[in-house]
Write a protein that holds these residues in place. Structure first.
Motif, PDB file in Angstrom:
ATOM      1  N   TRP A   1       8.253  44.534  -7.562  1.00  0.00           N
ATOM      2  CA  TRP A   1       7.359  45.203  -6.629  1.00  0.00           C
ATOM      3  C   TRP A   1       7.798  46.629  -6.319  1.00  0.00           C
ATOM      4  O   TRP A   1       7.158  47.312  -5.525  1.00  0.00           O
ATOM      5  CB  TRP A   1       7.265  44.397  -5.327  1.00  0.00           C
ATOM      6  CG  TRP A   1       6.566  43.086  -5.484  1.00  0.00           C
ATOM      7  CD1 TRP A   1       5.231  42.886  -5.631  1.00  0.00           C
ATOM      8  CD2 TRP A   1       7.166  41.792  -5.529  1.00  0.00           C
ATOM      9  NE1 TRP A   1       4.957  41.539  -5.756  1.00  0.00           N
ATOM     10  CE2 TRP A   1       6.124  40.848  -5.703  1.00  0.00           C
ATOM     11  CE3 TRP A   1       8.484  41.326  -5.432  1.00  0.00           C
ATOM     12  CZ2 TRP A   1       6.358  39.483  -5.787  1.00  0.00           C
ATOM     13  CZ3 TRP A   1       8.715  39.977  -5.528  1.00  0.00           C
ATOM     14  CH2 TRP A   1       7.674  39.055  -5.701  1.00  0.00           C
ATOM     15  N   GLY A   2       8.893  47.050  -6.898  1.00  0.00           N
ATOM     16  CA  GLY A   2       9.438  48.350  -6.551  1.00  0.00           C
ATOM     17  C   GLY A   2      10.347  48.295  -5.345  1.00  0.00           C
ATOM     18  O   GLY A   2      10.999  49.279  -5.004  1.00  0.00           O
ATOM     19  N   PHE A   3      10.379  47.127  -4.685  1.00  0.00           N
ATOM     20  CA  PHE A   3      11.274  46.855  -3.565  1.00  0.00           C
ATOM     21  C   PHE A   3      11.881  45.479  -3.773  1.00  0.00           C
ATOM     22  O   PHE A   3      11.246  44.582  -4.328  1.00  0.00           O
ATOM     23  CB  PHE A   3      10.521  46.841  -2.224  1.00  0.00           C
ATOM     24  CG  PHE A   3       9.741  48.076  -1.927  1.00  0.00           C
ATOM     25  CD1 PHE A   3      10.377  49.204  -1.443  1.00  0.00           C
ATOM     26  CD2 PHE A   3       8.367  48.117  -2.127  1.00  0.00           C
ATOM     27  CE1 PHE A   3       9.659  50.355  -1.163  1.00  0.00           C
ATOM     28  CE2 PHE A   3       7.644  49.253  -1.855  1.00  0.00           C
ATOM     29  CZ  PHE A   3       8.300  50.379  -1.376  1.00  0.00           C
ATOM     30  N   ARG A   4      13.086  45.308  -3.301  1.00  0.00           N
ATOM     31  CA  ARG A   4      13.673  43.969  -3.270  1.00  0.00           C
ATOM     32  C   ARG A   4      13.301  43.349  -1.931  1.00  0.00           C
ATOM     33  O   ARG A   4      13.579  43.917  -0.871  1.00  0.00           O
ATOM     34  CB  ARG A   4      15.187  44.048  -3.434  1.00  0.00           C
ATOM     35  CG  ARG A   4      15.806  42.741  -3.906  1.00  0.00           C
ATOM     36  CD  ARG A   4      17.234  42.968  -4.293  1.00  0.00           C
ATOM     37  NE  ARG A   4      17.855  41.775  -4.848  1.00  0.00           N
ATOM     38  CZ  ARG A   4      19.152  41.664  -5.070  1.00  0.00           C
ATOM     39  NH1 ARG A   4      19.952  42.691  -4.786  1.00  0.00           N
ATOM     40  NH2 ARG A   4      19.659  40.564  -5.567  1.00  0.00           N
ATOM     41  N   ILE A   5      12.651  42.198  -1.978  1.00  0.00           N
ATOM     42  CA  ILE A   5      12.133  41.561  -0.775  1.00  0.00           C
ATOM     43  C   ILE A   5      13.238  40.722  -0.142  1.00  0.00           C
ATOM     44  O   ILE A   5      13.830  39.857  -0.792  1.00  0.00           O
ATOM     45  CB  ILE A   5      10.934  40.655  -1.091  1.00  0.00           C
ATOM     46  CG1 ILE A   5       9.899  41.391  -1.943  1.00  0.00           C
ATOM     47  CG2 ILE A   5      10.329  40.114   0.203  1.00  0.00           C
ATOM     48  CD1 ILE A   5       9.266  42.565  -1.291  1.00  0.00           C
ATOM     49  N   VAL A   6      13.529  40.961   1.124  1.00  0.00           N
ATOM     50  CA  VAL A   6      14.475  40.160   1.888  1.00  0.00           C
ATOM     51  C   VAL A   6      13.661  39.302   2.847  1.00  0.00           C
ATOM     52  O   VAL A   6      12.849  39.821   3.620  1.00  0.00           O
ATOM     53  CB  VAL A   6      15.473  41.037   2.670  1.00  0.00           C
ATOM     54  CG1 VAL A   6      16.416  40.171   3.504  1.00  0.00           C
ATOM     55  CG2 VAL A   6      16.272  41.911   1.705  1.00  0.00           C
ATOM     56  N   HIS A   7      13.890  37.980   2.820  1.00  0.00           N
ATOM     57  CA  HIS A   7      13.031  37.072   3.579  1.00  0.00           C
ATOM     58  C   HIS A   7      13.798  35.840   4.046  1.00  0.00           C
ATOM     59  O   HIS A   7      14.901  35.540   3.578  1.00  0.00           O
ATOM     60  CB  HIS A   7      11.839  36.626   2.715  1.00  0.00           C
ATOM     61  CG  HIS A   7      12.248  35.787   1.525  1.00  0.00           C
ATOM     62  ND1 HIS A   7      12.228  34.407   1.549  1.00  0.00           N
ATOM     63  CD2 HIS A   7      12.706  36.133   0.295  1.00  0.00           C
ATOM     64  CE1 HIS A   7      12.638  33.945   0.382  1.00  0.00           C
ATOM     65  NE2 HIS A   7      12.935  34.969  -0.406  1.00  0.00           N
ATOM     66  N   GLY A   8      13.180  35.126   4.960  1.00  0.00           N
ATOM     67  CA  GLY A   8      13.649  33.815   5.401  1.00  0.00           C
ATOM     68  C   GLY A   8      12.618  32.780   5.021  1.00  0.00           C
ATOM     69  O   GLY A   8      12.185  32.717   3.886  1.00  0.00           O
ATOM     70  N   HIS A   9      12.225  31.917   5.993  1.00  0.00           N
ATOM     71  CA  HIS A   9      11.069  31.027   5.885  1.00  0.00           C
ATOM     72  C   HIS A   9      11.316  29.759   5.081  1.00  0.00           C
ATOM     73  O   HIS A   9      10.864  28.684   5.464  1.00  0.00           O
ATOM     74  CB  HIS A   9       9.877  31.798   5.312  1.00  0.00           C
ATOM     75  CG  HIS A   9       8.584  31.037   5.302  1.00  0.00           C
ATOM     76  ND1 HIS A   9       8.058  30.457   6.441  1.00  0.00           N
ATOM     77  CD2 HIS A   9       7.700  30.759   4.297  1.00  0.00           C
ATOM     78  CE1 HIS A   9       6.902  29.875   6.131  1.00  0.00           C
ATOM     79  NE2 HIS A   9       6.675  30.052   4.837  1.00  0.00           N
ATOM     80  N   VAL A  10      11.988  29.864   3.954  1.00  0.00           N
ATOM     81  CA  VAL A  10      12.230  28.712   3.083  1.00  0.00           C
ATOM     82  C   VAL A  10      13.717  28.367   3.131  1.00  0.00           C
ATOM     83  O   VAL A  10      14.563  29.200   2.786  1.00  0.00           O
ATOM     84  CB  VAL A  10      11.792  29.006   1.634  1.00  0.00           C
ATOM     85  CG1 VAL A  10      12.150  27.842   0.723  1.00  0.00           C
ATOM     86  CG2 VAL A  10      10.298  29.284   1.591  1.00  0.00           C
TER      87      VAL A  10
ATOM     88  N   PRO B   1      22.356  31.339   0.341  1.00  0.00           N
ATOM     89  CA  PRO B   1      21.455  32.467   0.127  1.00  0.00           C
ATOM     90  C   PRO B   1      21.108  32.639  -1.350  1.00  0.00           C
ATOM     91  O   PRO B   1      21.963  32.463  -2.228  1.00  0.00           O
ATOM     92  CB  PRO B   1      22.257  33.658   0.654  1.00  0.00           C
ATOM     93  CG  PRO B   1      23.148  33.063   1.694  1.00  0.00           C
ATOM     94  CD  PRO B   1      23.532  31.710   1.162  1.00  0.00           C
ATOM     95  N   VAL B   2      19.856  32.956  -1.611  1.00  0.00           N
ATOM     96  CA  VAL B   2      19.348  33.107  -2.975  1.00  0.00           C
ATOM     97  C   VAL B   2      19.247  34.584  -3.312  1.00  0.00           C
ATOM     98  O   VAL B   2      18.544  35.335  -2.631  1.00  0.00           O
ATOM     99  CB  VAL B   2      17.972  32.432  -3.123  1.00  0.00           C
ATOM    100  CG1 VAL B   2      17.368  32.732  -4.497  1.00  0.00           C
ATOM    101  CG2 VAL B   2      18.091  30.929  -2.907  1.00  0.00           C
ATOM    102  N   PHE B   3      19.945  35.000  -4.361  1.00  0.00           N
ATOM    103  CA  PHE B   3      19.908  36.392  -4.821  1.00  0.00           C
ATOM    104  C   PHE B   3      19.201  36.442  -6.167  1.00  0.00           C
ATOM    105  O   PHE B   3      19.689  35.882  -7.152  1.00  0.00           O
ATOM    106  CB  PHE B   3      21.326  36.951  -4.961  1.00  0.00           C
ATOM    107  CG  PHE B   3      21.986  37.276  -3.657  1.00  0.00           C
ATOM    108  CD1 PHE B   3      21.991  38.573  -3.161  1.00  0.00           C
ATOM    109  CD2 PHE B   3      22.598  36.276  -2.907  1.00  0.00           C
ATOM    110  CE1 PHE B   3      22.602  38.875  -1.955  1.00  0.00           C
ATOM    111  CE2 PHE B   3      23.209  36.573  -1.698  1.00  0.00           C
ATOM    112  CZ  PHE B   3      23.208  37.869  -1.219  1.00  0.00           C
ATOM    113  N   ARG B   4      18.061  37.087  -6.198  1.00  0.00           N
ATOM    114  CA  ARG B   4      17.360  37.350  -7.440  1.00  0.00           C
ATOM    115  C   ARG B   4      17.087  38.844  -7.529  1.00  0.00           C
ATOM    116  O   ARG B   4      17.217  39.569  -6.555  1.00  0.00           O
ATOM    117  CB  ARG B   4      16.057  36.545  -7.516  1.00  0.00           C
ATOM    118  CG  ARG B   4      16.292  35.042  -7.594  1.00  0.00           C
ATOM    119  CD  ARG B   4      15.027  34.275  -7.846  1.00  0.00           C
ATOM    120  NE  ARG B   4      15.284  32.853  -7.975  1.00  0.00           N
ATOM    121  CZ  ARG B   4      14.345  31.928  -8.080  1.00  0.00           C
ATOM    122  NH1 ARG B   4      13.055  32.302  -8.074  1.00  0.00           N
ATOM    123  NH2 ARG B   4      14.661  30.651  -8.199  1.00  0.00           N
TER     124      ARG B   4
END
Length: 263
Positions: free
Chosen positions: A212-221, A226-229
């Motif tokens: 997306w042109g940005f690395r998305i940092v999120h919670g929710h799931v 921690p998952v690093f992709r």
């Protein structure tokens, strides 16, 4: 100033499009502390805030900001107390961003339309939130007047809590990171995301390999670790059930995590 999108009205339509591609105005900050889903765990929140304060002091970060990723209420025992803590002024003068999670969204919708959203909120962690405000939740053996229950909760909600809920942001952009509660919809452009996308999405976001042109940092799931992709980082470690609250630290040349834990 901070680049943030406000969810300022409880009646925000879920189909409303949100442009999260506006120019970044967060470069005044040098390091971001992103805190995962709290869910009524005041003990973990207080411990995390103390740990972040120590980390800021020891690292010498000059312009830090703490970004809480949402889901402050429901499921855990202290929803009211968490909102009280976060809605009060902080004496440390560290900038803070508060994002809106789907649980805040559900709570606000109950306050706006209790008949439509009462039963689902009770099954979604709303019982625990009500109890934290001293409001007895409905029992399965009695009829429920959702309107009456809404009035009882509204009487117990301090104005400061209402203001906090009504002024939560939907996203925060910093350099090449985008912080949201749940994720983004890969079937929409970033310029046409919806509030529902940002607060509620799971799939197809989680399995998407989009850049997306940005690395998305999120919670929710909830994840065990921690998952690093390459395109996202997920940090919800299920505080209300696991007793683990995680923080991601990102700076110009660092990415690291730490957590607080209570059994």
């Amino acid at each position: 100033m901070v680049e943030a999108i406000k969810a300022s009205e409880p009646k925000l339509k879920p189909e409303a499009q949100i442009d999260i591609t506006a120019p970044d105005r967060g470069n005044e900050f040098t390091v971001i502390y992103a805190v995962g889903d709290i869910h009524g765990r005041l003990d973990l929140l207080d411990e995390m805030n103390s740990l972040i304060a120590k980390d800021i002091a020891s690292s010498g970060a000059e312009r830090p900001v703490i970004c809480y990723l949402g889901d402050y209420v429901d499921r855990g025992p202290h929803s009211a107390q968490v909102l009280e803590r976060l809605s009060l002024p902080f004496a440390d003068h560290v900038a803070r961003i508060f994002l809106k999670g789907n649980h805040e969204d559900r709570m606000i919708k109950f306050l706006v339309d209790p008949v439509s959203h009462g039963a689902s909120w009770m099954n979604f962690g709303g019982r625990e939130a009500l109890e934290s405000y001293g409001v007895r939740p409905p029992s399965e053996s009695e009829g429920t007047s959702w309107t009456d229950l809404r009035h009882r909760l509204d009487r117990e909600l301090p104005q400061s809590h209402k203001n906090f809920l009504n002024n939560l942001a939907l996203s925060f952009r910093w350099r090449d990171f985008l912080f949201v509660h749940a994720g983004v919809n890969p079937e929409r452009s970033l310029a046409s995301q919806t509030a529902h996308d940002l607060m509620w999405i799971r799939e197809p976001f989680l399995s998407s390999e989009n850049d997306w042109g940005f690395r998305i940092v999120h919670g929710h799931v909830i994840v065990d670790q921690p998952v690093f992709r390459s395109n996202r980082i997920g940090i919800d470690t299920g505080a209300y059930a696991s007793g683990r609250l995680t923080c991601l630290v990102v700076g110009a040349d660092e990415e690291r995590v730490f957590e607080v834990r209570r059994d």
